[in-house]
Motif scaffolding. Structure first.
Motif, PDB file in Angstrom:
ATOM      1  N   GLN A  41       0.831  -1.210   0.000  1.00 25.48           N
ATOM      2  CA  GLN A  41       0.000   0.000   0.000  1.00 25.48           C
ATOM      3  C   GLN A  41       0.862   1.256   0.000  1.00 25.48           C
ATOM      4  OE1 GLN A  41      -0.475   2.074   3.097  1.00 25.48           O
ATOM      5  NE2 GLN A  41      -1.541   3.527   1.804  1.00 25.48           N
ATOM      6  N   LYS A  42       1.924   1.256   0.782  1.00 25.17           N
ATOM      7  CA  LYS A  42       2.788   2.433   0.853  1.00 25.17           C
ATOM      8  C   LYS A  42       3.562   2.630  -0.444  1.00 25.17           C
ATOM      9  CE  LYS A  42       3.359   2.338   5.878  1.00 25.17           C
ATOM     10  NZ  LYS A  42       4.286   2.063   7.008  1.00 25.17           N
ATOM     11  N   ARG A  43       3.985   1.543  -1.057  1.00 23.46           N
ATOM     12  CA  ARG A  43       4.769   1.683  -2.282  1.00 23.46           C
ATOM     13  C   ARG A  43       3.918   2.116  -3.461  1.00 23.46           C
ATOM     14  NH1 ARG A  43       8.854  -2.613  -5.365  1.00 23.46           N
ATOM     15  NH2 ARG A  43       9.317  -1.197  -7.083  1.00 23.46           N
ATOM     16  N   HIS A  44       2.717   1.557  -3.596  1.00 22.86           N
ATOM     17  CA  HIS A  44       1.908   1.789  -4.789  1.00 22.86           C
ATOM     18  C   HIS A  44       0.746   2.756  -4.555  1.00 22.86           C
ATOM     19  CE1 HIS A  44       4.018  -1.397  -6.947  1.00 22.86           C
ATOM     20  NE2 HIS A  44       3.907  -2.138  -5.853  1.00 22.86           N
ATOM     21  N   HIS A  45       0.498   3.127  -3.302  1.00 20.42           N
ATOM     22  CA  HIS A  45      -0.584   4.046  -2.940  1.00 20.42           C
ATOM     23  C   HIS A  45      -1.918   3.555  -3.500  1.00 20.42           C
ATOM     24  CE1 HIS A  45      -2.157   7.698  -1.233  1.00 20.42           C
ATOM     25  NE2 HIS A  45      -2.777   7.993  -2.372  1.00 20.42           N
ATOM     26  N   ARG A  46      -2.253   2.350  -3.140  1.00 26.35           N
ATOM     27  CA  ARG A  46      -3.535   1.752  -3.509  1.00 26.35           C
ATOM     28  C   ARG A  46      -4.084   0.976  -2.307  1.00 26.35           C
ATOM     29  NH1 ARG A  46      -2.511   4.471  -7.295  1.00 26.35           N
ATOM     30  NH2 ARG A  46      -2.867   4.091  -9.522  1.00 26.35           N
ATOM     31  N   PRO A  47      -5.423   0.933  -2.120  1.00 26.86           N
ATOM     32  CA  PRO A  47      -5.987  -0.001  -1.139  1.00 26.86           C
ATOM     33  C   PRO A  47      -5.529  -1.411  -1.507  1.00 26.86           C
ATOM     34  CG  PRO A  47      -7.676   1.470  -2.006  1.00 26.86           C
ATOM     35  CD  PRO A  47      -6.468   1.669  -2.857  1.00 26.86           C
ATOM     36  N   THR A  48      -5.079  -2.162  -0.510  1.00 26.87           N
ATOM     37  CA  THR A  48      -4.411  -3.441  -0.793  1.00 26.87           C
ATOM     38  C   THR A  48      -4.893  -4.537   0.132  1.00 26.87           C
ATOM     39  OG1 THR A  48      -2.417  -2.292  -1.541  1.00 26.87           O
ATOM     40  CG2 THR A  48      -2.164  -4.587  -0.883  1.00 26.87           C
TER      41      THR A  48
END
Length: 234
Positions: A41-48
């Motif tokens: 989530q932190k790397r790609h900035h997406r809900p994961t």
């Protein structure tokens, strides 16, 4: 597990198209899926969501979200494909059968795409205060530490300094971190930027977002700068 999850994303994830990430595999330990979800989530900035399946095909998953998407609400809309789920807006858990995993992934990603705007999918840092490097001293460190403990309800303060240059070439530490000597208005400060050695650095001068911490080394105490992000100064 993180490396395997990133390998799955190479095949599944398109940042221009997808508003969420859902990955899973047999043998992934349920006690670690939350840590992996947080890193993705932190790397790609997406809900994961990251799901690990046991030998019976039962998957235990953990999720981390971004601002704008409540995981509880999103899972409620995908509940037809889940055995159970629970949590809160930013972190949640679920149980899913392997046979319903693809349907859950499709439903969750579609839900995220519907709810989140393109602007919300761009990573942003919320800065608490702007400082100059010359203002970072022991008095500020003491005032900063009086705000502890930092955590979910009391996040670590984030500061920014504008028009920062470098007093020397960045030094790579342990092949993945950078040690920097920041310079602003004649003041210099050593800083550490974790997991940044592979990043392409913008042209100087920079606006720098950072946190400060107490650094103790051989009996000496000093404020230490942890860089969170940099951008070219406007």
């Amino acid at each position: 597990m993180y490396q395997q999850a990133e390998a799955q994303l190479m095949e599944l994830f398109d940042a221009a198209r997808d508003a969420a990430i859902v990955v899973g595999a047999a043998g992934w330990h349920p006690g670690v899926v939350g840590i992996v979800a947080s890193r993705l989530q932190k790397r790609h900035h997406r809900p994961t969501f990251v799901v690990g399946f046991d030998g019976a095909g039962i998957g235990k998953g953990s999720g981390r979200s971004i601002e704008g998407l409540s995981l509880v609400a999103a899972l409620g809309r995908c509940s037809d494909f889940l055995e159970k789920h629970g949590g809160h807006e930013m972190a949640a858990g679920l149980t899913v059968r392997e046979g319903h995993f693809a349907e859950f992934r499709q439903a969750f990603c579609a839900c995220a795409r519907e709810i989140l705007t393109d602007e919300q999918l761009q990573p942003r840092l919320r800065v608490d205060a702007e400082l100059t490097l010359g203002e970072i001293d022991y008095e500020l460190l003491d005032q900063h530490e009086s705000l502890q403990p930092f955590g979910m309800g009391n996040p670590h303060p984030l500061f920014a300094a504008r028009g920062v240059t470098l007093a020397g070439e960045p030094r790579v530490m342990k092949e993945k971190h950078l040690s920097l000597i920041l310079r602003q208005n004649g003041d210099e400060y050593r800083a550490v930027w974790f997991n940044s050695a592979a990043q392409e650095l913008p042209r100087l001068p920079w606006d720098v977002a950072f946190q400060i911490e107490r650094n103790e080394w051989q009996g000496t105490v000093s404020p230490q700068i942890h860089v969170r992000a940099v951008r070219r100064s406007e």
